[in-house]
Enzyme design. Structure first.
Site, PDB file in Angstrom:
ATOM      1  N   LYS A 199      40.124  61.048 -80.765  1.00 12.48           N
ATOM      2  CA  LYS A 199      40.597  60.101 -81.790  1.00 12.48           C
ATOM      3  C   LYS A 199      39.895  58.749 -81.768  1.00 12.48           C
ATOM      4  CE  LYS A 199      42.647  62.047 -83.997  1.00 12.48           C
ATOM      5  NZ  LYS A 199      41.991  63.163 -84.776  1.00 12.48           N
TER       6      LYS A 199
ATOM      7  N   THR B  20      35.073  60.326 -83.488  1.00 11.66           N
ATOM      8  CA  THR B  20      34.076  61.380 -83.233  1.00 11.66           C
ATOM      9  C   THR B  20      33.448  61.873 -84.538  1.00 11.66           C
ATOM     10  OG1 THR B  20      35.741  62.107 -81.624  1.00 11.66           O
ATOM     11  CG2 THR B  20      33.749  63.458 -81.840  1.00 11.66           C
ATOM     12  N   THR B  21      34.318  62.215 -85.481  1.00 15.77           N
ATOM     13  CA  THR B  21      33.840  62.785 -86.747  1.00 15.77           C
ATOM     14  C   THR B  21      32.961  61.772 -87.477  1.00 15.77           C
ATOM     15  OG1 THR B  21      35.983  63.871 -86.825  1.00 15.77           O
ATOM     16  CG2 THR B  21      34.647  63.981 -88.822  1.00 15.77           C
TER      17      THR B  21
ATOM     18  N   HIS C  82      34.461  65.861 -75.448  1.00 13.54           N
ATOM     19  CA  HIS C  82      35.459  64.843 -75.088  1.00 13.54           C
ATOM     20  C   HIS C  82      35.575  64.752 -73.559  1.00 13.54           C
ATOM     21  CE1 HIS C  82      36.852  64.260 -79.134  1.00 13.54           C
ATOM     22  NE2 HIS C  82      37.594  65.329 -79.221  1.00 13.54           N
TER      23      HIS C  82
ATOM     24  N   SER D   2      46.630  57.047 -83.196  1.00 11.01           N
ATOM     25  CA  SER D   2      45.916  58.122 -83.880  1.00 11.01           C
ATOM     26  C   SER D   2      46.175  59.480 -83.207  1.00 11.01           C
ATOM     27  CB  SER D   2      44.416  57.795 -83.880  1.00 11.01           C
ATOM     28  OG  SER D   2      43.696  58.758 -84.585  1.00 11.01           O
TER      29      SER D   2
ATOM     30  N   TYR E  36      34.111  51.708 -81.837  1.00 10.90           N
ATOM     31  CA  TYR E  36      34.620  52.033 -83.176  1.00 10.90           C
ATOM     32  C   TYR E  36      34.775  50.754 -83.996  1.00 10.90           C
ATOM     33  CZ  TYR E  36      38.139  53.731 -86.600  1.00 10.90           C
ATOM     34  OH  TYR E  36      38.842  54.053 -87.756  1.00 10.90           O
TER      35      TYR E  36
ATOM     36  N   THR F 167      29.160  57.253 -95.274  1.00 13.17           N
ATOM     37  CA  THR F 167      30.010  57.501 -94.107  1.00 13.17           C
ATOM     38  C   THR F 167      31.233  56.572 -94.096  1.00 13.17           C
ATOM     39  OG1 THR F 167      28.649  56.048 -92.729  1.00 13.17           O
ATOM     40  CG2 THR F 167      28.095  58.384 -92.696  1.00 13.17           C
ATOM     41  N   SER F 168      31.525  55.983 -95.232  1.00 11.66           N
ATOM     42  CA  SER F 168      32.735  55.154 -95.311  1.00 11.66           C
ATOM     43  C   SER F 168      33.952  56.064 -95.166  1.00 11.66           C
ATOM     44  CB  SER F 168      32.798  54.415 -96.647  1.00 11.66           C
ATOM     45  OG  SER F 168      33.075  55.349 -97.684  1.00 11.66           O
TER      46      SER F 168
ATOM     47  N   PHE G 176      44.171  64.458 -91.458  1.00 14.22           N
ATOM     48  CA  PHE G 176      43.168  64.240 -90.395  1.00 14.22           C
ATOM     49  C   PHE G 176      42.510  62.882 -90.604  1.00 14.22           C
ATOM     50  CE2 PHE G 176      39.017  64.310 -88.497  1.00 14.22           C
ATOM     51  CZ  PHE G 176      39.282  64.820 -87.239  1.00 14.22           C
TER      52      PHE G 176
ATOM     53  N   LYS H 119      44.147  56.828 -91.528  1.00 12.71           N
ATOM     54  CA  LYS H 119      44.014  55.453 -92.034  1.00 12.71           C
ATOM     55  C   LYS H 119      42.612  54.884 -91.843  1.00 12.71           C
ATOM     56  CE  LYS H 119      48.714  53.673 -91.939  1.00 12.71           C
ATOM     57  NZ  LYS H 119      49.578  52.587 -91.447  1.00 12.71           N
ATOM     58  N   GLY H 120      42.033  55.202 -90.698  1.00  6.42           N
ATOM     59  CA  GLY H 120      40.670  54.719 -90.443  1.00  6.42           C
ATOM     60  C   GLY H 120      40.571  53.205 -90.353  1.00  6.42           C
TER      61      GLY H 120
HETATM   62  N1  A3P Z   1      34.448  57.088 -91.800  1.00  2.00           N
HETATM   63  C1  A3P Z   1      35.431  56.669 -91.032  1.00  2.00           C
HETATM   64  N2  A3P Z   1      35.693  55.356 -90.926  1.00  2.00           N
HETATM   65  C2  A3P Z   1      36.710  54.902 -90.141  1.00  2.00           C
HETATM   66  N3  A3P Z   1      37.529  55.712 -89.447  1.00  2.00           N
HETATM   67  C3  A3P Z   1      37.297  57.048 -89.518  1.00  2.00           C
HETATM   68  C4  A3P Z   1      36.262  57.586 -90.301  1.00  2.00           C
HETATM   69  N4  A3P Z   1      36.286  58.935 -90.174  1.00  2.00           N
HETATM   70  C5  A3P Z   1      37.316  59.214 -89.356  1.00  2.00           C
HETATM   71  N5  A3P Z   1      37.937  58.086 -88.970  1.00  2.00           N
HETATM   72  C6  A3P Z   1      39.133  57.947 -88.125  1.00  2.00           C
HETATM   73  O1  A3P Z   1      38.845  58.380 -86.801  1.00  2.00           O
HETATM   74  C7  A3P Z   1      40.036  58.937 -86.224  1.00  2.00           C
HETATM   75  C8  A3P Z   1      39.764  60.368 -85.841  1.00  2.00           C
HETATM   76  O2  A3P Z   1      38.897  60.371 -84.739  1.00  2.00           O
HETATM   77  P1  A3P Z   1      38.244  61.728 -84.219  1.00  2.00           P
HETATM   78  O3  A3P Z   1      37.211  62.138 -85.229  1.00  2.00           O
HETATM   79  O4  A3P Z   1      37.657  61.309 -82.911  1.00  2.00           O
HETATM   80  O5  A3P Z   1      39.306  62.746 -84.118  1.00  2.00           O
HETATM   81  C9  A3P Z   1      41.115  58.838 -87.306  1.00  2.00           C
HETATM   82  O6  A3P Z   1      41.735  57.589 -87.104  1.00  2.00           O
HETATM   83  P2  A3P Z   1      43.204  57.235 -87.603  1.00  2.00           P
HETATM   84  O7  A3P Z   1      44.115  58.331 -87.172  1.00  2.00           O
HETATM   85  O8  A3P Z   1      43.541  55.925 -86.965  1.00  2.00           O
HETATM   86  O9  A3P Z   1      43.110  57.108 -89.086  1.00  2.00           O
HETATM   87  C10 A3P Z   1      40.267  58.858 -88.563  1.00  2.00           C
HETATM   88  O10 A3P Z   1      40.923  58.374 -89.711  1.00  2.00           O
HETATM   89  C1  LIG Z   2      41.632  71.068 -78.911  1.00  2.41           C
HETATM   90  C2  LIG Z   2      42.639  70.861 -79.951  1.00  2.41           C
HETATM   91  C3  LIG Z   2      41.998  70.802 -81.269  1.00  2.41           C
HETATM   92  C4  LIG Z   2      41.202  69.742 -81.554  1.00  2.41           C
HETATM   93  C5  LIG Z   2      40.617  69.678 -82.787  1.00  2.41           C
HETATM   94  C6  LIG Z   2      40.867  70.688 -83.697  1.00  2.41           C
HETATM   95  O1  LIG Z   2      40.354  70.693 -84.925  1.00  2.41           O
HETATM   96  S1  LIG Z   2      39.013  70.058 -85.305  1.00  2.41           S
HETATM   97  O2  LIG Z   2      37.965  70.584 -84.412  1.00  2.41           O
HETATM   98  O3  LIG Z   2      39.134  68.601 -85.135  1.00  2.41           O
HETATM   99  O4  LIG Z   2      38.805  70.420 -86.694  1.00  2.41           O
HETATM  100  C7  LIG Z   2      41.653  71.718 -83.408  1.00  2.41           C
HETATM  101  C8  LIG Z   2      42.228  71.775 -82.178  1.00  2.41           C
END
Ligand code: A3P
Ligand SMILES: CCc1ccc(OS(=O)(=O)O)cc1
Length: 351
Positions: free
Chosen positions: A49, A52-53, A130, A160, A215, A283-284, A311, A314-315
Site C-alpha cells: 500500500k 506499488t502500482t 514486498h 490504506s 510516495y 500516471t495521475s 483499489f 483516494k490516492g
Molecule cells: N497514480 C496514483 N497516484 C497516487 N496514489 C496512487 C496512484 N495509484 C495508486 N495509488 C494509491 O496507492 C495505494 C495502493 O498502493 P499499492 O499499489 O502499493 O497497493 C492506494 O492508496 P489509498 O488507499 O490511500 O488510496 C492507491 O489509491
Molecule cells: C497477497 C494478497 C493479495 C495482494 C494483492 C492482490 O491483488 S493484486 O495483485 O493487487 O491485484 C491479491 C491478493
C-alpha cells in the site's frame, strides 16, 4: 465444510522467520529463495500500500518511452512478476467459496507463480516484491541488481492497508479500525512490520544500487499549476499561503517531473520533456483509477471486492487525519518515536 469464510481468511497467513506471509508464499518458500536474479534485473520494492502500482506504471511508461498503447498490453500485475506470489492451492481448506460459504472445490483461474513468470520473461526484467531485505532471495544481492524502493508514511499506509484488507478476500479480515490499529503497529499483517521494512531498506540504500523514493514526493511533484483551473480561487495542496491566489498562473515550487526524472536516470533512459510531461499526466491518480490495466477491475470480486472499497481508493497524502483519533495519533507518535529511534529517515505526513 464447517470452516467459515472468516476463519478461512485468518488461516491465510503463516510465519517465516517471525514475519507473516501468505500461506501460499510460505508453501513455495524454497523455490522463491532459490530464485535466480540476473545482473540486469530491476526490482521494484515496497511495503504493501505504498504506491506499488503507481511506481510500476511510471516505470513501465519510462521503459516504453511514453507509449501508452504499449502500457495497455497487459494488466499491471502481469507486466512485472511479483516474485513471492503464488496462488493458494485449489483444495486448501481456506479456499472456501465466498458467495456460498460452504464450497471448497471452487477453482481460481489458472495463474503462474511469480517466479515462474519471471523465469520465462526476457531480459532486462522488471520485477516486484514486498519482501523485507532479510527475506529477499540472495541472488539479488549477489548479482548487484538495481532496486527501486518506494516508501509511504506509516499513517497513510495503515489506513490504506486497512481498507485493502476489508476488500481483499485473500487477506485476513481487519476487524474494526481500533483493532486494526493494534494489528498494524504490532506488525501482525502480511509482510510484517512497516517500521522494520522501511528501516531495513533505508539502512542499506547506500551499499547497493538502490533508488529510495517517497510516495509523498511523487505526489507533491505530480501536480503542476498549469494543470489547475485558471479561474476562481486556487487552493493548491502544499503551497505556502502567499502562493494561494486567484486567476493567475504561478510557478511550480518544484519541477513536477523531478521524481520521474530520477527514476528515468536510474533506469539508464533519456526521455525528452514532452514524454516526461506525458508520463506525469498518464500516471495521475485520476487516469489510473479509470484505466482497467491498473485499477484491478479485471480481478474477480471473489478476490478483490471493490464494492467494499475501491483499489484506487483516494490516492492522497494525509487521509490518516480522517481515521486517527487524537488519542490514537498521540499513541502512534510515541510508538513511532521508539521504533524509528536512531534512523535518519524523515516522512512527510501531509502536503
Ligand atoms: N497514480 C496514483 N497516484 C497516487 N496514489 C496512487 C496512484 N495509484 C495508486 N495509488 C494509491 O496507492 C495505494 C495502493 O498502493 P499499492 O499499489 O502499493 O497497493 C492506494 O492508496 P489509498 O488507499 O490511500 O488510496 C492507491 O489509491
Ligand atoms: C497477497 C494478497 C493479495 C495482494 C494483492 C492482490 O491483488 S493484486 O495483485 O493487487 O491485484 C491479491 C491478493
Amino acid at each position: 465444510m464447517a470452516l467459515t469464510t472468516e476463519l478461512g481468511r485468518q488461516l491465510q497467513l503463516r510465519e517465516v522467520e517471525g514475519l507473516l506471509l501468505q500461506a501460499a508464499t510460505v508453501d513455495n518458500w524454497s523455490e522463491i529463495q532459490n530464485f535466480e536474479a540476473k545482473p540486469d534485473d530491476l526490482l521494484i520494492c515496497t511495503y504493501p500500500k505504498s504506491g506499488t502500482t503507481w511506481i510500476q506504471e511510471i516505470v513501465d511508461m519510462i521503459e516504453q518511452n511514453g507509449d501508452v498503447e504499449k502500457c495497455q498490453r497487459a494488466i499491471i500485475q502481469h507486466r512485472h512478476p511479483f516474485i513471492e506470489w503464488a496462488r493458494p492451492s485449489q483444495t486448501s481448506a481456506w479456499n472456501i467459496c465466498s458467495p456460498c460459504n460452504t464450497c471448497i472445490t471452487r477453482t481460481f483461474p489458472p495463474d503462474f507463480k511469480g517466479v515462474e513468470k519471471a523465469n520465462i520473461m526476457p531480459s532486462p526484467r522488471i520485477l516486484r516484491t514486498h519482501l523485507p531485505t532479510q527475506l529477499l532471495p540472495p541472488s539479488f544481492w549477489e548479482n548487484n541488481c538495481k532496486f527501486l524502493y518506494v516508501a509511504r508514511n506509516a499513517k497513510d499506509c495503515m489506513v490504506s492497508y486497512y481498507h485493502f484488507q476489508r476488500m481483499n478476500q485473500m487477506l485476513p479480515d481487519p476487524g474494526t479500525w481500533e483493532e486494526y490499529f493494534e494489528t498494524f503497529i504490532n506488525g501482525k499483517v502480511a509482510w510484517g512490520s512497516w517500521y522494520d521494512h522501511v528501516k531495513g531498506w533505508w539502512e542499506i540504500k547506500d551499499r547497493y544500487q538502490i533508488l529510495f523514493l517517497f510516495y509523498e514526493d511523487i505526489k507533491r511533484v505530480s501536480k503542476s499549476p498549469s494543470e489547475e483551473p485558471l479561474s476562481g480561487l486556487c487552493f493548491w495542496e502544499g503551497y505556502p499561503e502567499e502562493f494561494k491566489c486567484s486567476n493567475v498562473m504561478l510557478p511550480s515550487p518544484q519541477d513536477p517531473k523531478h521524481e520521474i526524472q530520477k527514476v528515468m536516470q536510474f533506469m539508464g533512459k533519456n526521455l525528452g520533456e514532452t514524454v516526461l510531461h506525458k508520463i506525469v499526466q498518464e500516471t495521475s491518480f485520476e487516469k489510473m483509477k479509470e484505466n482497467p490495466m491498473t485499477n484491478r477491475s479485471t480481478v474477480p470480486k471473489s478476490i478483490l471486492d471493490q464494492s467494499i472499497s475501491p483499489f484506487m481508493r483516494k490516492g492522497t497524502v494525509g487521509d490518516w487525519k480522517n481515521h486517527f483519533t487524537v488519542a490514537q495519533n498521540e499513541r502512534f507518535d510515541e510508538i513511532y518515536r521508539q521504533k524509528m529511534e536512531g534512523t535518519s529517515i524523515n516522512f512527510c505526513m501531509e502536503l
